[in-house]
Design a protein around this motif. Structure first.
Motif, mmCIF file in Angstrom:
data_model
loop_
_atom_site.group_PDB
_atom_site.id
_atom_site.type_symbol
_atom_site.label_atom_id
_atom_site.label_comp_id
_atom_site.label_asym_id
_atom_site.label_seq_id
_atom_site.Cartn_x
_atom_site.Cartn_y
_atom_site.Cartn_z
ATOM 1 N N LYS A 1 1.917 6.458 -6.316
ATOM 2 C CA LYS A 1 0.739 7.241 -6.789
ATOM 3 C C LYS A 1 -0.064 6.362 -7.705
ATOM 4 C CE LYS A 1 2.547 11.599 -5.726
ATOM 5 N NZ LYS A 1 2.893 11.044 -4.324
ATOM 6 N N VAL A 2 -0.259 4.927 -7.435
ATOM 7 C CA VAL A 2 -1.044 4.156 -8.272
ATOM 8 C C VAL A 2 -2.441 4.308 -7.468
ATOM 9 C CG1 VAL A 2 -1.593 1.824 -9.030
ATOM 10 C CG2 VAL A 2 0.675 2.604 -8.988
ATOM 11 N N ARG A 3 -3.621 4.731 -8.259
ATOM 12 C CA ARG A 3 -4.757 4.820 -7.634
ATOM 13 C C ARG A 3 -5.592 3.498 -7.417
ATOM 14 N NH1 ARG A 3 -8.000 8.644 -11.463
ATOM 15 N NH2 ARG A 3 -9.434 8.280 -10.094
ATOM 16 N N LEU A 4 -5.063 3.022 -6.077
ATOM 17 C CA LEU A 4 -6.000 1.412 -5.836
ATOM 18 C C LEU A 4 -7.149 1.930 -5.357
ATOM 19 C CD1 LEU A 4 -2.575 0.033 -4.379
ATOM 20 C CD2 LEU A 4 -3.385 -0.555 -6.388
ATOM 21 N N PRO A 5 -8.168 0.854 -5.558
ATOM 22 C CA PRO A 5 -9.542 1.260 -5.040
ATOM 23 C C PRO A 5 -9.509 1.180 -3.464
ATOM 24 C CG PRO A 5 -9.400 -0.624 -6.684
ATOM 25 C CD PRO A 5 -8.086 -0.360 -6.340
ATOM 26 N N ALA A 6 -10.277 2.252 -2.928
ATOM 27 C CA ALA A 6 -10.693 2.297 -1.448
ATOM 28 C C ALA A 6 -11.592 1.346 -0.894
ATOM 29 C CB ALA A 6 -11.152 3.638 -1.279
ATOM 30 N N TYR B 1 0.772 -1.258 0.212
ATOM 31 C CA TYR B 1 -0.056 -0.034 -0.065
ATOM 32 C C TYR B 1 0.895 1.217 -0.162
ATOM 33 C CZ TYR B 1 -3.502 3.380 1.348
ATOM 34 O OH TYR B 1 -4.359 4.498 1.374
ATOM 35 N N SER C 1 -2.586 -1.544 -12.265
ATOM 36 C CA SER C 1 -2.022 -0.156 -12.424
ATOM 37 C C SER C 1 -2.102 0.321 -13.943
ATOM 38 C CB SER C 1 -0.731 -0.097 -11.546
ATOM 39 O OG SER C 1 0.019 -0.927 -12.228
ATOM 40 N N ASN D 1 -6.087 1.204 -14.394
ATOM 41 C CA ASN D 1 -6.828 1.175 -13.397
ATOM 42 C C ASN D 1 -8.189 0.447 -13.443
ATOM 43 O OD1 ASN D 1 -4.981 2.715 -11.772
ATOM 44 N ND2 ASN D 1 -6.218 4.431 -11.988
ATOM 45 N N THR E 1 5.938 5.898 -14.393
ATOM 46 C CA THR E 1 6.080 7.329 -13.923
ATOM 47 C C THR E 1 7.666 7.896 -13.910
ATOM 48 O OG1 THR E 1 6.760 6.182 -11.735
ATOM 49 C CG2 THR E 1 4.613 7.041 -12.047
ATOM 50 N N ASN F 1 0.585 3.217 -3.489
ATOM 51 C CA ASN F 1 -0.456 3.911 -3.197
ATOM 52 C C ASN F 1 0.097 5.231 -3.150
ATOM 53 O OD1 ASN F 1 -3.337 4.192 -3.759
ATOM 54 N ND2 ASN F 1 -3.544 4.586 -1.597
#
Lengths: 157, 500
Positions: free
Chosen positions: A147-152, A139, B408, B411, B56, A143
Motif C-alpha cells: 500500500k505504498v502510494r506510488l504516483p499514477a 507495482y 515511500s 511520498n 507497516t 502499490n
C-alpha cells in the motif's frame, strides 16, 4: 593520489567554513548556556583543522595520507567507465523527474529499458521481458500489497 | 539469578515462536543469506533497502527481520567466497583464501558445511553471552547522566574511526561531516531552523534512509558498473559431502571455539565487529598452528575460525545497541534508526519499558540461527543458481528498490533527490578513499551527542570540565583522546627520519 587528497581536503574545508559561519550566526553561547550554533560551530572547526592536516600532508614530500596508490592513478578504471556512470546517473535523474509526470508504471518501464539497453547492452528480448516483469512485480508488491502510494501519472493507475 | 535467566529465556522463546514472528525471522534470514551470497550487495544496503518495507510492521517484526538480514548475510557471504573466490561480504574476505582452495580440490561441500556449522556455533555462543551480559550492563547504564552518555558516544565514534580501514584522519573527517549533517533541521532545544536553506523538506532534517541508501546502495552499484572486468565464473563441478567428516571436526573444533570467543568480544567493540573478528581469527589460527604450511592451500581451519568469528561478532554487536543504546557499527546504526522509526529508543530503558521486544529479538536470533543452519545446506544449489544471475540484470533492480524505498518514506521526490546526491557523494568518497561508515554512525549519533553535550554544559554552567570531573565520563574521554592522539604521534615519529 596526492592531488585527490588535496582536492578532497579543500572541499571539506569549504564545507567546514559554511557550517562554521552558520554556527556563528545561530549563536554559540547565550550567557553560559550553549546556543543552537554551538555544536555545528565546534564540529566545523574540527573539520577545518583536520582538512588542513590532510592538505599539509598532501603538500609534504614523501608518502601521502592514507593513499594506497602512489603517483598518477587514473580516476576511472576503464576507457568507457565515465560514460556508464553518467548514463546511470541520467537514468536515476530521469526516474526522479519522471515519477511525478509519467507515473510509476511508465517511469519504471522506461527506466529499466534504459539501464539494461545502454549501460551493459542486453538483447532486446531480455530487456523487454525484464522491464515488463520488474514493473509488474514491483507495482503489485509495493502499490497493492504494501500500500505504498506510488504516483499514477499519465496512466491514472 | 539462574531462575531469572531461565524465565527470560522462556519469554524469549515464547515470543519468537509466534507464527508471524517466525515468518518475519525466516524472511529476514533468507533475504540476508541472499544478499550475503550476492557480491556487491551487503547487509548495510539490504537493511536500508528493506527499512521502508518495515513501516507497516510492528517494531518486533521489523527488528526481527532486519536483524535476520544482518546475521544471515554472514552465513551467505561464505558461499560466494568458497565457490567464486569473491567475498559475498567484507567479513568473508579471508574465507576466500582457504575456502576457494578447498573447492578447487573438490572439497567445496566440506568447506560450506563447516562454515555453516561454525557460524551456528559462533552465533549461538554470542546469543548466550548477550542474554548474560545485556541486562546487567543496561542496569548500570541507567545511572548515566548527560556527561557519561556524551563521553560514551564520543568514545564509540573515536573507536569507529580508529578501527576504520583507511586513513584515520579521513575517517575522523567523515565522522565530523556526519555530525554536521545531523545538525541540519530544527534544533530540538531552541526550535531554531538550522542549515535548512528555507526548505520545508529539510525542517525535520535529512532522512537516514536516503542517506544510507545513497551511500551504500547507489554508490556501490555505480562502483560496480564502472568496472566491466568483473569476474563472474563460478565453480562448475557438483558440490558433494556437505557434512564435514570426523577429521574435519577434529581440525576445526579449536578454531571454532577460539573464533567464538574472539568474535564475540571484538563484536562488542565500537568499530570492531565481524570483519576484524574474522581477520584476527585467521591470523591467530595460522600463528598458533603446529603445521601452518597448509594455510592458503585449502586448510579447513582457515575456513572454520573466521566463519565462526564473523557470526559471533555479528551477535556480539547487538549488546552495545540493546543495553547502552550505542550502535557499534554502521548496520547497528541503521537498526537503531529502525527502532526510532517505530518510536522505540534502544538502550538501558529498552529492557525496562519493552521487555517483550528485547527478549523477543534475542529469542528470534537463536531461532534464526537454527533456520540458517537448516536452510543453508539444502539451499546451496539455489544459491549457486542465483550466483549465475549477471550483475548487468541485477543492478537495475537494486537501483529501483532504492528509488522506491526512498520515495515511500514520505511520498516525496525530494528524498529521491537526496538519495541520488548521497549516491554520487558515496561514489566520490570511495574514489577519494573516504570511509562512509563513520559518517553514517556520526549522523545517527550526532543529535544524541549534541543533546547530551549541551545538557551537560547546562548543568555545569558552561564548564567543559564536567566531562573530566565525573569518573565514568573522564575514563571514556581520556581513552578516546589516547586513541586519537597516539597513532598520529607514532606516525609523525615514524616519518621524521625519512623526511630529514
Amino acid at each position: 593520489m596526492r592531488n585527490r587528497d588535496l582536492i578532497g581536503a579543500l572541499f571539506w574545508t569549504a564545507v567546514g567554513v559554511v557550517f562554521c559561519a552558520g554556527g556563528w550566526e545561530y549563536g554559540i553561547f547565550r550567557g553560559s548556556i550553549p546556543g543552537a550554533g554551538f555544536f555545528p560551530f565546534m564540529a566545523s572547526l574540527v573539520l577545518i583543522a583536520l582538512s588542513m592536516i590532510v592538505t599539509m600532508t598532501g603538500l609534504w614530500p614523501g608518502k601521502t595520507n592514507g593513499s594506497r596508490g602512489e603517483g598518477k592513478e587514473k580516476f576511472f578504471s576503464g576507457p568507457n567507465s565515465w560514460k556508464r556512470i553518467l548514463l546511470a546517473l541520467a537514468g536515476l535523474l530521469f526516474f526522479w523527474q519522471g515519477l511525478g509526470y509519467l507515473g510509476f508504471l511508465l517511469t519504471t518501464f522506461f527506466f529499466i529499458i534504459f539501464l539494461l539497453r545502454f549501460i551493459e547492452p542486453q538483447r532486446w528480448v531480455t530487456v523487454l521481458t525484464t522491464a515488463i516483469l520488474t514493473t509488474g512485480i514491483t507495482y503489485i508488491v509495493f502499490n497493492i500489497l504494501l500500500k505504498v502510494r506510488l504516483p499514477a501519472g499519465l496512466l491514472k493507475l | 539469578m539462574t531462575m531469572e535467566i531461565f524465565a527470560h529465556l522462556a519469554m524469549a522463546f515464547r515470543i519468537s515462536v509466534e507464527p508471524l514472528n517466525l515468518i518475519f525471522c525466516f524472511l529476514g534470514v533468507l533475504f540476508g543469506t541472499l544478499v550475503g551470497v550476492l557480491p556487491g550487495l551487503g547487509p548495510t544496503a539490504a537493511i536500508s533497502l528493506l527499512l521502508p518495507v518495515t513501516f507497516t510492521l510492528t517494531p518486533m517484526q521489523s527488528i526481527i527481520m532486519l536483524a535476520g538480514i544482518y546475521y544471515g548475510a554472514q552465513y551467505g557471504g561464505s558461499t560466494t567466497s568458497i565457490l567464486v573466490n569473491i567475498p559475498g561480504e567484507a567479513t568473508s574476505v579471508v574465507t576466500c583464501i582457504d575456502g576457494y582452495q578447498m573447492a578447487q580440490k573438490g572439497r567445496a561441500g566440506a568447506a560450506l558445511g563447516i562454515s555453516a556449522f561454525g557460524s551456528f556455533i559462533g552465533g549461538t555462543f554470542a546469543i548466550f553471552m548477550l542474554i548474560l551480559l545485556a541486562p546487567p550492563l543496561a542496569s548500570v547504564a541507567l545511572k548515566f547522566g548527560p556527561a557519561e552518555s556524551a563521553a560514551i558516544i564520543f568514545f564509540g565514534l573515536t573507536m569507529v574511526t580508529y578501527l576504520s580501514s583507511g586513513s584515520m584522519i579521513k575517517s575522523l573527517m567523515m565522522a565530523v561531516v556526519g555530525l554536521l549533517l545531523g545538525c541540519i533541521g530544527t534544533d530540538l532545544i531552541t526550535g531554531m531552523q538550522r542549515f535548512t536553506l528555507g526548505m520545508i523538506d529539510l525542517e525535520d532534517g535529512i532522512g537516514l534512509i536516503p542517506v544510507v541508501m545513497g551511500l551504500f546502495g547507489i554508490s556501490e552499484v555505480l562502483w560496480n558498473i564502472e568496472d566491466q572486468t568483473r569476474k563472474e565464473d563460478i565453480l562448475k563441478s557438483d558440490i558433494k559431502g556437505l557434512l564435514p567428516n570426523r577429521k574435519d571436526w577434529k581440525d576445526s573444533s579449536g578454531p571454532i571455539a577460539r573464533g567464538s570467543v574472539i568474535g564475540f568480544f571484538l563484536g562488542l567493540l565500537p568499530g570492531g565487529g565481524a570483519l576484524i573478528a574474522s581477520l584476527l581469527s585467521y591470523a591467530m589460527e595460522k600463528k598458533i598452528a603446529r603445521n601452518p604450511e597448509g594455510f592458503g592451500k585449502g586448510d579447513i581451519r582457515g575456513v572454520a575460525g573466521p566463519e565462526t568469528a564473523n557470526n559471533a561478532g555479528a551477535g556480539g554487536a547487538f549488546i552495545p545497541l540493546l543495553s547502552l543504546g550505542i550502535p557499534c557499527n554502521v548496520v547497528m546504526a541503521i537498526l537503531m534508526g529502525a527502532f526510532m522509526i517505530h518510536k522505540v529508543t534502544p538502550g538501558p530503558l529498552l529492557l525496562k519499558e519493552h521487555p517483550q521486544l528485547f527478549w523477543g529479538i534475542i529469542g528470534s536470533m537463536y531461532i534464526g540461527n537454527i533456520m540458517l543452519l537448516l536452510l543453508n545446506l539444502p539451499l546451496i544449489g539455489l544459491w549457486v543458481k542465483i550466483l549465475k544471475v549477471r550483475y548487468a540484470i541485477l543492478f537495475p533492480m537494486i537501483f529501483l528498490f532504492c528509488l522506491i524505498g526512498s520515495y515511500s518514506l514520505n511520498n516525496s521526490s525530494f528524498d529521491i533527490f537526496v538519495m541520488i546526491l548521497f549516491g554520487v557523494m558515496g561514489y566520490l568518497m570511495k574514489k577519494f578513499q573516504y570511509d562512509a561508515a563513520p559518517l553514517v554512525m556520526a549522523f545517527v549519533l550526532g543529535p544524541m551527542l549534541e543533546e547530551n553535550v549541551r545538557q551537560a554544559l547546562l548543568i555545569s554552567k558552561g564548564s567543559a570540565f564536567i566531562f573530566l570531573e565525573r569518573p565514568i565520563s573522564s575514563v571514556f574521554v581520556i581513552t578516546s583522546l589516547i586513541f586519537l592522539i597516539i597513532p598520529q604521534v607514532l606516525r609523525f615519529l615514524k616519518r621524521r627520519p625519512s623526511s630529514t
